[in-house]
Design a protein around this motif. Sequence first.
Motif, PDB file in Angstrom:
ATOM      1  N   GLY A   1       0.891  -1.233   0.027  1.00 49.06           N
ATOM      2  CA  GLY A   1       0.346   0.156  -0.091  1.00 49.06           C
ATOM      3  C   GLY A   1       0.724   1.323   0.036  1.00 49.06           C
ATOM      4  O   GLY A   1       0.191   2.482   0.193  1.00 49.06           O
TER       5      GLY A   1
ATOM      6  N   CYS B   1       0.145  -8.994  -8.312  1.00 45.27           N
ATOM      7  CA  CYS B   1       0.245  -8.415  -6.918  1.00 45.27           C
ATOM      8  C   CYS B   1      -0.804  -9.032  -6.220  1.00 45.27           C
ATOM      9  O   CYS B   1      -2.236  -8.994  -6.599  1.00 45.27           O
TER      10      CYS B   1
ATOM     11  N   ASN C   1      -1.439  -8.459  -2.666  1.00 45.21           N
ATOM     12  CA  ASN C   1      -1.576  -7.881  -1.567  1.00 45.21           C
ATOM     13  C   ASN C   1      -3.156  -7.265  -1.238  1.00 45.21           C
ATOM     14  O   ASN C   1      -3.770  -7.065  -2.505  1.00 45.21           O
TER      15      ASN C   1
ATOM     16  N   PRO D   1      -4.691  -4.146  -1.129  1.00 48.15           N
ATOM     17  CA  PRO D   1      -5.251  -3.196  -1.939  1.00 48.15           C
ATOM     18  C   PRO D   1      -5.604  -3.638  -3.470  1.00 48.15           C
ATOM     19  O   PRO D   1      -6.508  -3.603  -3.949  1.00 48.15           O
ATOM     20  N   CYS D   2      -4.899  -4.639  -4.011  1.00 46.32           N
ATOM     21  CA  CYS D   2      -4.990  -5.364  -5.180  1.00 46.32           C
ATOM     22  C   CYS D   2      -6.062  -6.234  -4.918  1.00 46.32           C
ATOM     23  O   CYS D   2      -6.966  -6.479  -5.988  1.00 46.32           O
TER      24      CYS D   2
ATOM     25  N   CYS E   1       3.164  -6.230  -3.022  1.00 47.06           N
ATOM     26  CA  CYS E   1       2.887  -4.943  -3.694  1.00 47.06           C
ATOM     27  C   CYS E   1       3.830  -4.340  -4.366  1.00 47.06           C
ATOM     28  O   CYS E   1       5.124  -4.450  -4.325  1.00 47.06           O
ATOM     29  N   LEU E   2       3.195  -3.810  -5.838  1.00 49.90           N
ATOM     30  CA  LEU E   2       4.202  -3.417  -7.148  1.00 49.90           C
ATOM     31  C   LEU E   2       4.655  -1.684  -6.694  1.00 49.90           C
ATOM     32  O   LEU E   2       5.085  -1.134  -7.385  1.00 49.90           O
TER      33      LEU E   2
ATOM     34  N   ALA F   1      -2.995  -4.529 -10.142  1.00 50.87           N
ATOM     35  CA  ALA F   1      -1.650  -4.313 -10.833  1.00 50.87           C
ATOM     36  C   ALA F   1      -1.100  -5.464 -11.038  1.00 50.87           C
ATOM     37  O   ALA F   1      -0.888  -6.528 -10.279  1.00 50.87           O
TER      38      ALA F   1
END
Lengths: 429, 163
Positions: free
Chosen positions: A92, B80, B82, B84-85, B121-122, B130
């Motif tokens: 994040g 990704c 994590n 958020p994705c 996370c990217l 993403a």
Amino acid sequence: MGTQLDSAKSVFRLGLFRDFPTLMHYRDFGGYQALAKALAGSPEAVIGDIGAAGLRGRGGAAFPTAAKLQMVRDNPPGERYVICNADEGEPGTFKDRFIMTHIPFQLLEGMTIAAYAVGAAQGFIYIRHEYPEAQETMRRAIAAARAAGLLGGDILGSGFSFDIEIFSGAGSYLCGEETALLSSIEGKKGRPRLKPPYPTQSGLWGRPTLINNVETLANIPPIVDRGPDWYRALGTADSHGTKLISLSGDVVRRGLYEVPFGTTFREIIDNCGGGVRQGRLKAVNIGGASGVVVPPWELDCPLEYSACGQHGITIGSGAVFVMDDSRSILENVRNRVDFFLHESCGKCTPCREGLRQAGRIIHRLLAGNAVLADIDNLERYTRTMQNAAFCGLGQAAGNSLISSLKYFRGEYEAMCRDRGEAAPKEATA
Amino acid sequence: MSTQRQSVKDIVTAPAAGQAALLQALLAVQDASPENYVSEEAVNEIAHLLGISRSRVYSTASFYSVISLKPRGRHIVRVCINAPCENAGKQAVLAALEQELGVGLGCTTPDGRFTLEGVSCLGACYMSPAIKIDNQLYGDLTAEAAVAIIRRCREEENIGHTA
Ligand SMILES: Cc1cc2nc3c(=O)[nH]c(=O)nc-3n(C[C@H](O)[C@H](O)[C@H](O)COP(=O)(O)O)c2cc1C
Ligand code: SF4
Ligand code: FES
């Protein structure tokens, strides 16, 4: 991307540099004035300015930067290093990536000033493998700075020499922890070391080492150039300057925002992010996977070290991830536990076993096979992990669990088979 | 074979390898390998050139998730995984990629073109979900967009081969 602060009140002026990471452009906007000023004065004066500005580390632990510089400087004469921590592994978070791709010279200038302050001749930037574009931009920036006499021997004719090498990470979140990062550069497994000794005394190859986050180092040139008074005026009495916020999730405008300390989380979500995209705000995860999950009524807390501390909010890397009311807290917590389980190095039992047990219980809850007693066990395992884990990974891994159990326990209980027997009826509705 | 050996030597002894050599050497050797991995011969050679034991090289190589000791596809597709994705629709994108490529996470397509992997996370959560294909980042993806990207990759590679 995002709205930007007026450049007179901005440390990063990201709006000015969108697609122009050239040295000439950076210098047109006053770049490298700070380095010239620093080199014309004493290293002590630089540390004095940073101390007076009240700069604290932006990598998560908020350690006073001037104190760290002083500790490295105070070592007996000999080789020492400056390392920029650009591992940015906290899910994040994308602020360090933007600094590197948009204002790479501000980072290099900050590192060079820090090196002058501590008396280092060699620096490293440890950039995560997931950021090839940042590695490439930083490599080009280093070459340009060398060609202009801003890195290398006798910088700006001052007699001070400093050079920087890029070091690529290889997909380990744990390597962002400073001692694991040192092991990684030394060619070993990226496992944390016992502290003390602290890196400021015994760091890379046993030499005194300054390790700072990208954002911390990029704060230095504006502080030196415009002065500590200008910097202090940007924030609050408690926390000075500005903070980069990586805003993601269910908001209208996701993106990177620079806000002065003292801005509330609600203002970040509403003013920067344009509010929740659809539905109602349910929860916000602050500080990435190792941060906390809080409900909407905690969002009037200002972004400030003391206030956040009182509210149990971890500013961490400055990641703010918004969830609307269609999101399951448990699914989101499961995602974080899985993440830590994957990233744990397994060296100590509280973290390795604690995460495994926590993972089992969460998966059982989601499958509808858990009982209320599991929740108490989950809480117990988590507390043990927070208290007894060897390094910051295990200690912080429980933050989202504990905070979600505090604010959203009803959601956990609603997933239990025996919920009707102990929980009040309305809690299970 | 001898060209591969030569390149390992060039990489490990290049001045750019600098003082902090082992992990960077492993990454560079892997990048230079068409199958995106560090072979047993390469491990032996790195150990020899750096004057360290093979077990030390293996120990470091196996710790890092980016380093592969098994051959992989020419292109690595990283999804990704994590939060958020995931919240933004990663599952649909992943399912579409699995179907289009005909393999699951961690696997390589039979034609040796693509390996599908999960990644942390990217740094692209402002455009979740993403993915990354080799060094190229793609964001704000839908299942259809992800499939279109894979098809374009195939076409570009086919053109590259006939040119
Ligand atoms: C598991 C773990 C991961 C970390 N990852 C990072 C990171 O990616 N970037 C970073 O700057 N600091 C990270 N830190 C904090 C560093 O250990 C260290 O405190 C920081 O780099 C110091 O810089 P600062 O004083 O400028 O904040 C991490 C800490 C832990 C425990
Ligand atoms: S807390 Fe976790 S990551 Fe840290 S040393 Fe222990 S097992 Fe390894
Ligand atoms: S969580 Fe997927 S790019 Fe950050």
